[in-house]
Design a protein around this motif. Sequence first.
Motif, mmCIF file in Angstrom:
data_model
loop_
_atom_site.group_PDB
_atom_site.id
_atom_site.type_symbol
_atom_site.label_atom_id
_atom_site.label_comp_id
_atom_site.label_asym_id
_atom_site.label_seq_id
_atom_site.Cartn_x
_atom_site.Cartn_y
_atom_site.Cartn_z
ATOM 1 N N LEU A 45 0.754 -1.059 -0.152
ATOM 2 C CA LEU A 45 0.014 0.300 0.122
ATOM 3 C C LEU A 45 0.593 1.186 0.185
ATOM 4 O O LEU A 45 0.212 2.513 -0.585
ATOM 5 C CB LEU A 45 -0.968 0.014 1.154
ATOM 6 N N ALA A 46 1.971 0.869 0.220
ATOM 7 C CA ALA A 46 2.811 2.209 -0.084
ATOM 8 C C ALA A 46 3.695 2.275 -0.508
ATOM 9 O O ALA A 46 3.561 3.277 -1.390
ATOM 10 C CB ALA A 46 4.274 2.224 0.914
ATOM 11 N N SER A 47 3.044 1.441 -2.117
ATOM 12 C CA SER A 47 4.037 1.838 -3.940
ATOM 13 C C SER A 47 3.735 2.849 -3.832
ATOM 14 O O SER A 47 3.909 3.398 -5.069
ATOM 15 C CB SER A 47 3.814 0.306 -4.412
ATOM 16 N N PRO A 48 2.264 3.299 -4.551
ATOM 17 C CA PRO A 48 1.804 4.875 -4.895
ATOM 18 C C PRO A 48 2.467 5.998 -4.312
ATOM 19 O O PRO A 48 2.417 6.694 -5.314
ATOM 20 C CB PRO A 48 0.210 4.441 -4.394
ATOM 21 N N MET A 49 2.993 5.323 -3.460
ATOM 22 C CA MET A 49 3.489 7.253 -2.978
ATOM 23 C C MET A 49 4.392 7.421 -3.718
ATOM 24 O O MET A 49 5.459 7.891 -2.986
ATOM 25 C CB MET A 49 3.405 7.412 -1.482
#
Length: 255
Positions: free
Chosen positions: A187-191
């Motif tokens: 879930l941190a990938s989009p940032m």
Amino acid sequence: MQAATPMTSSTAAVASPSRPTRRRVTDAPTRMFHWLFALCFLGAYLTADGESWRMLHVTLGYSMAGLLGFRVLYGLVGPRQAGLGLMWRKLGSAPAWLRSLRTAPSLSAINWRQGQNLLMALAVVALLVLVVPLTLSGYATFNEWGVFPGDDWLGDVHEFLGEAFLFVVLAHLALILGLSLLRRKNLASPMWTGSVEGPGPSLVQKNRAWLAALLLLAVLAYGAWEWQQSPNGLVTAQALNSLISGNDRDHGDDD
């Protein structure tokens, strides 16, 4: 000798599988704000003690306030996916979700994903809101307002708010890690990349990399200006020598 038979279209498709579909969900200015905001807080927290680091601490704190101003403005006039209204709408659904906990016939009937999204939105809003009293108390402490002999209550308030901010940051990171493991998705990938795998339309039509670059330049320019204005720069030569030599005596003497 018989000539090699050309590969059929089906064989070629197996030999060179198509790449997974990706769609953009976070634009460059939002991601730039996120990482500058995080780095400024990390730097401010690490330089909170010691007179030699004070100007760097103050500069990073003011940079956080400026970044907050940008985020609010961008959330009001920027694209829909960056709007602050999305977070407020998520938080607005909290009463209905809490009521569903009491009326649900079983645990499996509860919309746990909505609850997880509520916690994420709450952590982000808490971080943004905490910047205001954190910066104001820091400004008052820097200018020695409300300081009486043996009593620096504003400094104590500023320190408490800094610890509260750190607590929310750690809770935010723990929530991202936990949900990533639960959903088996980073879930941190989009940032980092601004995009996620999966079908569907991109939420971001324009990446606005130029605006992200301007934001970075603005933060760097402000830091350079503060460096120029301060007689000793943002960090004193004594503090740098202590840091290089590994002897942090100045850190404890100035508390």
